[in-house]
Scaffold this active site. Structure first.
Site, PDB file in Angstrom:
ATOM      1  N   LYS A 109       0.627  -1.212  -0.007  1.00  0.00           N
ATOM      2  CA  LYS A 109       0.081  -0.076  -0.014  1.00  0.00           C
ATOM      3  C   LYS A 109       0.758   1.252  -0.073  1.00  0.00           C
ATOM      4  O   LYS A 109       0.450   2.316  -0.425  1.00  0.00           O
ATOM      5  CB  LYS A 109      -1.140   0.007   1.161  1.00  0.00           C
ATOM      6  CG  LYS A 109      -2.059  -0.965   0.929  1.00  0.00           C
ATOM      7  CD  LYS A 109      -3.352  -0.817   2.169  1.00  0.00           C
ATOM      8  CE  LYS A 109      -4.538  -1.504   1.798  1.00  0.00           C
ATOM      9  NZ  LYS A 109      -4.273  -3.104   1.925  1.00  0.00           N
ATOM     10  N   GLU A 131      -9.700   7.175   3.941  1.00  0.00           N
ATOM     11  CA  GLU A 131     -10.697   6.100   4.747  1.00  0.00           C
ATOM     12  C   GLU A 131      -9.872   5.098   4.915  1.00  0.00           C
ATOM     13  O   GLU A 131      -9.147   4.610   4.125  1.00  0.00           O
ATOM     14  CB  GLU A 131     -12.168   6.050   3.904  1.00  0.00           C
ATOM     15  CG  GLU A 131     -12.047   4.666   3.010  1.00  0.00           C
ATOM     16  CD  GLU A 131     -11.112   4.988   1.703  1.00  0.00           C
ATOM     17  OE1 GLU A 131     -10.917   5.874   1.312  1.00  0.00           O
ATOM     18  OE2 GLU A 131     -10.507   4.011   1.096  1.00  0.00           O
ATOM     19  N   SER A 397       1.656  -9.928  -0.915  1.00  0.00           N
ATOM     20  CA  SER A 397       1.257  -8.438  -0.715  1.00  0.00           C
ATOM     21  C   SER A 397       1.610  -7.874   0.548  1.00  0.00           C
ATOM     22  O   SER A 397       1.720  -6.620   0.669  1.00  0.00           O
ATOM     23  CB  SER A 397      -0.391  -8.138  -1.152  1.00  0.00           C
ATOM     24  OG  SER A 397      -0.934  -9.115  -0.256  1.00  0.00           O
TER      25      SER A 397
HETATM   26  C1  LIG Z   1      -5.250  -3.965   1.639  1.00  0.00           C
HETATM   27  C2  LIG Z   1      -4.469  -5.321   1.290  1.00  0.00           C
HETATM   28  C3  LIG Z   1      -4.962  -6.396   0.157  1.00  0.00           C
HETATM   29  C4  LIG Z   1      -5.861  -5.846  -0.667  1.00  0.00           C
HETATM   30  O1  LIG Z   1      -6.049  -4.711  -1.449  1.00  0.00           O
HETATM   31  P1  LIG Z   1      -5.705  -4.582  -2.946  1.00  0.00           P
HETATM   32  O2  LIG Z   1      -5.952  -3.489  -3.304  1.00  0.00           O
HETATM   33  O3  LIG Z   1      -6.763  -5.617  -3.620  1.00  0.00           O
HETATM   34  O4  LIG Z   1      -4.317  -5.235  -3.152  1.00  0.00           O
HETATM   35  C5  LIG Z   1      -4.228  -7.136  -0.002  1.00  0.00           C
HETATM   36  N1  LIG Z   1      -3.022  -7.560   0.837  1.00  0.00           N
HETATM   37  C6  LIG Z   1      -2.644  -6.935   1.838  1.00  0.00           C
HETATM   38  C7  LIG Z   1      -1.596  -7.166   2.706  1.00  0.00           C
HETATM   39  C8  LIG Z   1      -3.372  -5.754   2.086  1.00  0.00           C
HETATM   40  O5  LIG Z   1      -2.915  -4.938   3.183  1.00  0.00           O
END
Ligand SMILES: *Cc1c(COP(=O)(O)O)cnc(C)c1O
Length: 413
Positions: A109, A131, A397
């Protein structure tokens, strides 16, 4: 005006390549039939200011060098592309993990919030609003506001504030003001409504940092471009490790879709690279407790764009459910709606149980504790067979520190 070819931030879109892009955004702000900007008239000046300026600003060499510098020295990029040897042996294919979990603040993010804070500064904004649901985007936003010395206001549902105390504390430590949303179900969509209301009331000095590839055009495109650093790195990293620029598959979990959009970006138009999007099936796709948006969703408008969303026959949004807070969003970004509709990406739904087991398996096999969102992507190896010589890149992610309580309760640790 600066020549756009000079920037490494992709400038895609059909205005550049003459309409050949089938899967990326077109010059009207649509991915196929999805996207656009469906906003109240009062918001038009803000969104229009951003739309008219975002590509120009991203193309400025100064902007690009500041963005690159911060990604390198502050976020810690490039994130490694790690060959997961034992996982690969287990599933008899070549699995690489793109380690977004190693970024500062623990997930992908931050790539987007760094980009947007620089954009806000170039637009002369003094005040940032956002938000947040689980608090991850709120923390990433509060972080970059501290870094740039800008005022930060984060709207968060009252219920989420109670559920996500550590992230609320982090935001406060970083200097943000957290305002509870007290209406409706007191969760993410109510926080979003409050943020939009704030933006309408403060059109001149405020920038709204949206945390995924959702919202009115140009947000989905802008966020995808900031996250596209991920696929840009995958290209040269694979060249180093495998002697080729592209994998056979890219796998990513999808909440709003930003980590997936970043991992796919440079491969969108290259159909040799198969894209797999993993959605949260919660207790089961048809259990009534799920967040498998593309499979269950119907066309509708949410947060200013036309996309697929979970709704009743008379258009009421259905509350999503997933064990993973980052995936329980009732819609999906317009890029992903289009990837689903055209069949460009294969969508696979993974339940809470399947994700939790896959997350634990990664801990034991590779010594990496993944975010539960990312564990959903890892779970597909139990469902889908790959060839021994396939190169499969999985977007890891985020890291699992934030999810420890969920892991503890689930496995009775
Ligand atoms: C917020 C988040 C997601 C989901 O958000 P996307 O916009 O779909 O990437 C996925 N993995 C992690 C670790 C997150 O913090």
């Amino acid at each position: 005006m600066v020549k756009q070819e000079n920037t490494a931030i992709p400038i895609g879109g059909s205005e550049v390549v003459g309409g050949k892009e089938l899967y990326n955004i077109n010059h009207k702000g649509y991915y196929g039939e999805f996207g656009g900007a469906y906003i109240p008239e009062m918001l038009f000046p803000n969104v229009e200011e951003l739309r008219q300026n975002y590509l120009k600003i991203m193309a400025e060499p100064d902007f690009r060098s500041e963005f690159d510098q911060l990604l390198k020295d502050y976020v810690g990029r490039p994130s490694p592309l790690y060959f997961a040897k034992l996982l690969s042996e287990k599933y008899q294919t070549k699995i690489y993990l793109k380690r977004e979990d190693l970024n500062h603040t623990g997930a992908h993010k931050i790539n987007n919030t760094i980009g947007q804070i620089l954009m806000a500064k170039r637009l002369g904004k003094k005040r940032i609003i956002a938000e947040t649901g689980a608090g991850q985007h709120g923390v990433a936003t509060a972080t970059v506001c501290a870094l740039m010395g800008l005022e930060c206001i984060v709207y968060m549902g009252e219920i989420d504030i109670a559920r996500q105390a550590p992230n609320v504390a982090r935001m406060k430590m970083l200097g943000a003001t957290v305002i509870p949303a007290l209406s409706g179900s007191r969760t993410l969509k109510d926080a979003t409504n409050e943020a939009i209301r704030d933006w309408i009331n403060n059109p001149i000095d405020t920038h709204y940092i949206i945390g995924s590839v959702v919202g009115p055009h140009p947000y989905p495109d802008m966020v995808a471009r900031f996250q596209s650093v991920v696929s840009e790195e995958i290209q040269w990293q694979l060249q180093e490790k495998e002697g080729k620029l592209k994998p056979d598959y890219i796998v990513a979990c999808v909440g709003g879709g930003s980590n997936a959009a970043g991992a796919y970006y440079h491969f969108l138009e290259d159909t040799d690279v198969k894209l797999i999007a993993v959605e949260a099936a919660g207790l089961g796709v048809h259990s009534g407790e799920s967040a498998a948006t593309s499979i269950l969703g119907k066309e509708g408008i949410i947060h200013g764009s036309k996309t697929l969303l979970m709704q009743t026959n008379d258009g009421q949004i259905i509350e999503p459910y997933s064990i993973s807070a980052g995936l329980d969003y009732p819609g999906v970004g317009p890029m992903h709606a289009h990837l689903y509709k055209t069949g460009r990406a294969e969508f696979i739904a993974v339940t809470d149980d399947q994700a939790m087991k896959a997350g634990m398996a990664l801990c034991k096999l590779e010594g990496i504790i993944p975010a539960i969102e990312s564990s959903h992507a890892l779970a597909i190896f139990e469902q889908k067979k790959f060839n021994a010589d396939d190169v499969v890149v999985v977007s890891l992610s985020g890291r699992g520190d934030k999810d420890l309580n969920t892991y503890i309760n689930y496995f009775k640790l």
